[in-house]
Design an enzyme around this catalytic site. Structure first.
Site, PDB file in Angstrom:
ATOM      1  N   ARG A  74       0.799  -1.366   0.451  1.00 48.63           N
ATOM      2  CA  ARG A  74       0.022   0.238   0.355  1.00 48.63           C
ATOM      3  C   ARG A  74       1.041   1.160  -0.269  1.00 48.63           C
ATOM      4  O   ARG A  74       2.242   1.063   0.300  1.00 48.63           O
ATOM      5  CB  ARG A  74      -0.702   0.331   1.509  1.00 48.63           C
ATOM      6  CG  ARG A  74      -1.998  -0.651   0.846  1.00 48.63           C
ATOM      7  CD  ARG A  74      -2.793  -0.841   2.043  1.00 48.63           C
ATOM      8  NE  ARG A  74      -2.378  -1.023   3.627  1.00 48.63           N
ATOM      9  CZ  ARG A  74      -2.159  -0.320   4.445  1.00 48.63           C
ATOM     10  NH1 ARG A  74      -1.934   1.397   4.202  1.00 48.63           N
ATOM     11  NH2 ARG A  74      -1.261  -0.997   5.333  1.00 48.63           N
ATOM     12  N   TYR A 202      -0.898  -3.508  -6.896  1.00 52.04           N
ATOM     13  CA  TYR A 202      -0.935  -4.141  -5.333  1.00 52.04           C
ATOM     14  C   TYR A 202      -2.608  -4.518  -4.825  1.00 52.04           C
ATOM     15  O   TYR A 202      -3.480  -3.612  -4.848  1.00 52.04           O
ATOM     16  CB  TYR A 202      -0.030  -3.392  -4.600  1.00 52.04           C
ATOM     17  CG  TYR A 202      -0.413  -4.041  -3.325  1.00 52.04           C
ATOM     18  CD1 TYR A 202       0.849  -5.057  -2.796  1.00 52.04           C
ATOM     19  CD2 TYR A 202      -0.773  -3.611  -1.724  1.00 52.04           C
ATOM     20  CE1 TYR A 202       0.220  -6.369  -1.935  1.00 52.04           C
ATOM     21  CE2 TYR A 202      -0.591  -3.623  -1.310  1.00 52.04           C
ATOM     22  CZ  TYR A 202      -0.310  -5.592  -0.831  1.00 52.04           C
ATOM     23  OH  TYR A 202      -0.550  -4.965   0.450  1.00 52.04           O
ATOM     24  N   GLY A 203      -2.848  -4.935  -3.888  1.00 51.23           N
ATOM     25  CA  GLY A 203      -4.130  -5.644  -3.581  1.00 51.23           C
ATOM     26  C   GLY A 203      -4.197  -4.423  -3.120  1.00 51.23           C
ATOM     27  O   GLY A 203      -5.428  -3.949  -3.335  1.00 51.23           O
ATOM     28  N   LYS A 211      -9.743  -2.121   0.940  1.00 49.30           N
ATOM     29  CA  LYS A 211      -8.936  -1.220   2.319  1.00 49.30           C
ATOM     30  C   LYS A 211     -10.206   0.631   1.295  1.00 49.30           C
ATOM     31  O   LYS A 211     -10.685   1.083   2.591  1.00 49.30           O
ATOM     32  CB  LYS A 211      -8.245  -0.853   2.163  1.00 49.30           C
ATOM     33  CG  LYS A 211      -6.822  -1.999   2.736  1.00 49.30           C
ATOM     34  CD  LYS A 211      -7.486  -2.694   3.770  1.00 49.30           C
ATOM     35  CE  LYS A 211      -6.365  -3.539   4.385  1.00 49.30           C
ATOM     36  NZ  LYS A 211      -6.947  -3.556   5.822  1.00 49.30           N
ATOM     37  N   HIS A 231     -11.391  -1.785  11.129  1.00 49.27           N
ATOM     38  CA  HIS A 231      -9.606  -3.104  10.492  1.00 49.27           C
ATOM     39  C   HIS A 231      -9.797  -3.471  11.735  1.00 49.27           C
ATOM     40  O   HIS A 231      -9.076  -4.097  12.520  1.00 49.27           O
ATOM     41  CB  HIS A 231      -8.971  -1.468  10.638  1.00 49.27           C
ATOM     42  CG  HIS A 231      -8.035  -2.183   9.924  1.00 49.27           C
ATOM     43  ND1 HIS A 231      -5.989  -2.156  10.167  1.00 49.27           N
ATOM     44  CD2 HIS A 231      -7.748  -3.429   9.313  1.00 49.27           C
ATOM     45  CE1 HIS A 231      -5.417  -3.061   9.405  1.00 49.27           C
ATOM     46  NE2 HIS A 231      -6.610  -3.914   8.659  1.00 49.27           N
ATOM     47  N   SER A 253      -0.915  -3.939  11.712  1.00 51.63           N
ATOM     48  CA  SER A 253      -0.050  -4.825  10.630  1.00 51.63           C
ATOM     49  C   SER A 253       1.581  -5.588  11.530  1.00 51.63           C
ATOM     50  O   SER A 253       1.935  -4.177  11.738  1.00 51.63           O
ATOM     51  CB  SER A 253      -0.264  -4.373   9.252  1.00 51.63           C
ATOM     52  OG  SER A 253       1.210  -3.066   9.582  1.00 51.63           O
ATOM     53  N   CYS A 255       1.006  -7.087  13.875  1.00 49.88           N
ATOM     54  CA  CYS A 255       0.426  -7.527  15.361  1.00 49.88           C
ATOM     55  C   CYS A 255      -0.309  -9.051  15.496  1.00 49.88           C
ATOM     56  O   CYS A 255      -0.386  -9.763  16.551  1.00 49.88           O
ATOM     57  CB  CYS A 255      -0.190  -6.705  16.016  1.00 49.88           C
ATOM     58  SG  CYS A 255       1.100  -5.653  15.768  1.00 49.88           S
ATOM     59  N   GLY A 256      -0.142  -9.967  14.198  1.00 49.37           N
ATOM     60  CA  GLY A 256      -0.723 -11.521  14.800  1.00 49.37           C
ATOM     61  C   GLY A 256      -2.348 -11.071  14.786  1.00 49.37           C
ATOM     62  O   GLY A 256      -3.052 -11.921  15.156  1.00 49.37           O
ATOM     63  N   LYS A 257      -2.562 -10.643  13.497  1.00 47.93           N
ATOM     64  CA  LYS A 257      -4.135 -10.470  13.259  1.00 47.93           C
ATOM     65  C   LYS A 257      -4.855 -11.928  13.315  1.00 47.93           C
ATOM     66  O   LYS A 257      -5.843 -12.030  13.079  1.00 47.93           O
ATOM     67  CB  LYS A 257      -4.577  -9.111  12.480  1.00 47.93           C
ATOM     68  CG  LYS A 257      -5.894  -8.822  13.034  1.00 47.93           C
ATOM     69  CD  LYS A 257      -6.181  -7.169  12.427  1.00 47.93           C
ATOM     70  CE  LYS A 257      -7.531  -6.906  11.511  1.00 47.93           C
ATOM     71  NZ  LYS A 257      -7.419  -6.180  10.672  1.00 47.93           N
ATOM     72  N   ASN A 259      -3.247 -14.687  12.386  1.00 44.82           N
ATOM     73  CA  ASN A 259      -3.269 -15.893  13.532  1.00 44.82           C
ATOM     74  C   ASN A 259      -4.308 -16.041  14.670  1.00 44.82           C
ATOM     75  O   ASN A 259      -4.794 -16.358  15.023  1.00 44.82           O
ATOM     76  CB  ASN A 259      -1.581 -15.550  14.192  1.00 44.82           C
ATOM     77  CG  ASN A 259      -0.509 -15.422  12.994  1.00 44.82           C
ATOM     78  OD1 ASN A 259      -0.645 -16.163  11.979  1.00 44.82           O
ATOM     79  ND2 ASN A 259       0.734 -15.594  13.320  1.00 44.82           N
ATOM     80  N   ASP A 280      -9.562  -9.747   8.985  1.00 46.93           N
ATOM     81  CA  ASP A 280      -9.292  -8.399   8.830  1.00 46.93           C
ATOM     82  C   ASP A 280     -10.401  -6.581   9.055  1.00 46.93           C
ATOM     83  O   ASP A 280      -9.666  -5.857   9.397  1.00 46.93           O
ATOM     84  CB  ASP A 280      -8.994  -8.139   7.321  1.00 46.93           C
ATOM     85  CG  ASP A 280      -8.152  -6.807   6.746  1.00 46.93           C
ATOM     86  OD1 ASP A 280      -7.109  -6.213   7.593  1.00 46.93           O
ATOM     87  OD2 ASP A 280      -7.882  -6.193   5.984  1.00 46.93           O
ATOM     88  N   ARG A 372       1.858 -12.167  -0.607  1.00 49.56           N
ATOM     89  CA  ARG A 372       0.172 -12.453   0.258  1.00 49.56           C
ATOM     90  C   ARG A 372      -0.162 -13.847  -0.442  1.00 49.56           C
ATOM     91  O   ARG A 372       0.606 -14.354  -1.676  1.00 49.56           O
ATOM     92  CB  ARG A 372      -0.142 -11.710  -0.408  1.00 49.56           C
ATOM     93  CG  ARG A 372       0.614  -9.774   0.393  1.00 49.56           C
ATOM     94  CD  ARG A 372      -0.245  -9.894   1.558  1.00 49.56           C
ATOM     95  NE  ARG A 372       0.493  -8.453   2.201  1.00 49.56           N
ATOM     96  CZ  ARG A 372      -0.961  -7.794   2.957  1.00 49.56           C
ATOM     97  NH1 ARG A 372      -2.130  -8.521   2.981  1.00 49.56           N
ATOM     98  NH2 ARG A 372      -0.456  -6.918   3.618  1.00 49.56           N
ATOM     99  N   ARG A 403       1.741  -3.331  19.335  1.00 51.25           N
ATOM    100  CA  ARG A 403       2.769  -4.033  19.747  1.00 51.25           C
ATOM    101  C   ARG A 403       3.642  -3.741  20.393  1.00 51.25           C
ATOM    102  O   ARG A 403       4.356  -1.884  19.626  1.00 51.25           O
ATOM    103  CB  ARG A 403       4.050  -4.420  18.450  1.00 51.25           C
ATOM    104  CG  ARG A 403       5.503  -5.554  18.675  1.00 51.25           C
ATOM    105  CD  ARG A 403       5.867  -5.104  16.916  1.00 51.25           C
ATOM    106  NE  ARG A 403       5.684  -6.627  16.119  1.00 51.25           N
ATOM    107  CZ  ARG A 403       5.620  -7.364  16.444  1.00 51.25           C
ATOM    108  NH1 ARG A 403       6.519  -7.775  17.232  1.00 51.25           N
ATOM    109  NH2 ARG A 403       5.454  -8.247  15.727  1.00 51.25           N
TER     110      ARG A 403
HETATM  111  C1  OXD Z   1      -3.454  -4.106   5.706  1.00 50.25           C
HETATM  112  C2  OXD Z   1      -3.855  -5.200   5.203  1.00 50.25           C
HETATM  113  O1  OXD Z   1      -2.860  -3.551   4.593  1.00 50.25           O
HETATM  114  O2  OXD Z   1      -4.470  -6.385   5.505  1.00 50.25           O
HETATM  115  O3  OXD Z   1      -3.881  -4.165   6.975  1.00 50.25           O
HETATM  116  O4  OXD Z   1      -3.458  -5.860   3.776  1.00 50.25           O
HETATM  117 MN    MN Z   2      -5.113  -5.137   7.290  1.00 46.82          MN
END
Ligand code: OXD
Ligand code: MN
Length: 593
Positions: A74, A202-203, A211, A231, A253, A255-257, A259, A280, A372, A403
């Protein structure tokens, strides 16, 4: 897949026509969302060398994509909120006047699809029949983007049916064009329900449902319509007695979301089951029983690959087993894949994310750190059965995490809604010197939404405060920190599945089953109420990881002043007062020794 428009929606037809006149594609293709279409687009992408097939025995339906090396993440500095006034975008967003942005990007779009196909991707964010859901139309020159959208959203006829003759839709124009960083912009026009993205494939820049619509435009719509676009992951927890609860959690980002959303509880918690609703984004509205109800607007996972393995996240590894796309990971000549943090060491030779030969022992990374996977949510063995429920799921607790190597204990409960909003408003995460472009220290990231709030950040916090009046039965609010370090710089808490221990306390509190110990900055667990049996932690470490150190909190609260000054005059007074009260209490307690 159709070359004539499969709709009679006049405004949609007019907009697609105008867009085609501007970008001048050779061919226009409307997506229907069928399996045959996915197959055909994949074949086209393979023929054009946009996708490389992986070993189809080992990775059925999976393909590989190298992005342009200049286009791997991003681009916050090129992401813009285009509101009539700069004040509406606020001090945390880039701003351009709408007319200037339309003119600037219009010049780049002019003729940029000559010789190319323009894909028209109708999509729904949210379950197809849910009152939460929103329809978007993404027009794109990228078959890779079209194929990712098919995984990430509900695409095609289903969206046109929901739209009907005159439904409201988000107008998303995307073109990779010449992929030049000098002509790359991600512009949002909240008042026009429009997104113009150019110069990136890019995504987060290009899959406009994620987003751009679900968060930036979504947060603007949510403020106007009285709901929350956040988010946040959404997880389902089932206790050994069969009680099912849901929590939503925001983490910046790294921080293990993902997971946490796919966590497997430790053996000593046998009988607890965690299932994923979303990893997400959460859209939340007041619903039955006056509770906050959430849906995941997405239909797939766009996850960071490095560090994901069978130990850290077996459900993610199972999710990518079939029908997935891999972008910028490393691959073998035989069609296998690998990334840093894979379960096994790298093979002797790989093809790295740029397509160059890579040898084991190289100091270069084989996979890009932001490489990704795009995987259908339905592949997740631990997916919640409620994921398509139009009503969503009732949220018992909201969790904010960052974190932080010091100060923030393993878990802290807010005294009330306003204190919870304050916790979210001041949450931060440490950056390291290694992270390009970011100052070392704590980056304040309100509700993990800093890059995603589609309007003024102070007004966004006021909207959070105002939601209290709309939610008769609000969730409790928590702050967690899996990343506290000891005096030797070592993480104190094992994290991953052991986070279940913290989640269990949160649920016990949310359901009124245990008391808590009040500290000056929030409520913490009593030692007997948090199950640490079987966790690799000395009693001293357990005490330290949960400790509230007032000297550290004084520094923390003082350091929030700079952030509040940045937010400026729209910072809600109750948030500023929260800080004043906490700081006053901490200072006077410290004086009394
Ligand atoms: C981010 C994503 O960058 O989810 O937060 O890709
Ligand atoms: Mn995200």
């Amino acid at each position: 897949m159709a070359t004539t428009a499969p709709t009679t929606h006049a405004a949609l037809l007019r907009w697609v026509d105008e867009t085609a006149k501007l970008t001048k594609p050779d061919r226009i293709v409307w997506l229907d969302g069928s399996e045959a279409e996915r197959k055909r687009l994949t074949e086209e992408a393979v023929a054009a060398k946009v996708l490389i097939p992986l070993d189809q025995k080992k990775w059925p339906g999976c393909y590989y994509h190298h992005s342009n090396p200049n286009d791997v993440a991003r681009v916050e500095h090129l992401t813009v909120i285009c509101t009539p006034t700069r004040e509406e975008a606020g001090p945390t967003n880039n701003w351009m006047a709408p007319a200037d942005a339309y003119a600037k990007l219009g010049a780049i779009y002019d003729g940029c699809m000559k010789g190319r196909t323009m894909y028209v991707v109708p999509y729904i964010m949210g379950p197809p029949t849910s009152p939460f859901s929103k329809v978007g139309i993404e027009v794109t020159d990228s078959v890779y983007v079209a194929l990712n959208m098919i995984i990430m959203a509900r695409v095609g006829t289903v969206a046109l049916e929901r739209l009907g003759q005159d439904g409201e839709f988000n107008k998303g124009l995307h073109a990779v064009a010449d992929c030049s960083p000098d002509r790359r912009w991600i512009c949002h026009f909240p008042q026009d329900n429009t997104i113009w993205s150019v110069g990136s494939g890019y995504g987060g820049n290009a899959l406009l449902g994620k987003k751009c619509l679900a968060l930036r435009i979504g947060s603007y719509l949510a403020k106007n319509e009285g709901w929350l676009a956040e988010h946040m992951l959404i997880l389902e927890a089932e206790s050994p007695t069969g009680e099912v609860s849901y929590v939503a959690a925001a983490f910046p980002s790294a921080c293990g979301k993902t997971n946490f959303a796919m966590m497997i509880p430790p053996k000593t918690f046998d009988g607890w089951k965690i299932r994923t609703v979303g990893d997400d984004i959460a859209w939340m509205r007041v619903g039955e029983n006056g509770q906050l109800w959430a849906v995941n607007p997405e239909n797939g996972y766009f996850g960071v690959a490095p560090g994901t393995n069978r130990k850290t996240n077996p459900n993610a590894m199972d999710s990518v087993r079939k029908d997935s796309l891999f972008t910028n990971v490393a691959r073998t000549a035989g069609g296998d894949i690998w990334w840093e943090g894979w379960d096994t060491e790298a093979p002797a030779e790989l093809i790295d994310w740029k397509g160059a030969a890579w040898k084991k022992g190289s100091t270069e990374k084989a996979a890009h750190p932001n490489s990704r996977f795009t995987a259908p949510a339905s592949n997740n063995p631990a997916i919640s059965s409620k994921v398509n429920d139009p009503a969503g799921v009732p949220i018992s607790a909201i969790i904010f995490g960052g974190r932080r190597s010091t100060t923030v204990p393993l878990v802290l409960e807010a005294f009330n809604w306003t204190h919870g909003v304050f916790m979210g408003a001041t949450m931060g995460s440490e950056t390291t010197a290694a992270a390009v472009g970011l100052k070392e220290g704590v980056r304040r990231d309100p509700m993990a939404m800093l890059p995603f709030i589609g309007y003024d950040a102070g007004t966004y916090l006021q909207h959070w405060l105002d939601m209290q009046g709309r939610i008769p039965n609000p969730p409790k609010v928590y702050m967690v920190n899996w990343f506290r370090k000891d005096g030797n710089g070592k993480f104190m808490w094992p994290g991953y599945g052991d986070n279940m221990r913290v989640l269990k306390w949160i649920l016990d509190r949310a359901h009124g089953r245990v008391t808590a110990k009040e500290t000056l900055v929030g409520n913490v667990p009593r030692p007997e109420d948090i199950n640490l049996s079987g966790v690799d932690l000395t009693p001293e470490a357990a005490r330290k990881v949960m400790d509230v150190d007032l000297a550290e909190w004084e520094t923390e609260l003082e350091s929030q002043q700079e952030w509040f000054e940045k937010l400026g005059k729209t910072l809600p007074r109750p948030i500023a007062l929260q800080r004043d009260i906490l700081l006053e209490r901490v200072r006077s307690a410290r004086k009394q020794g």
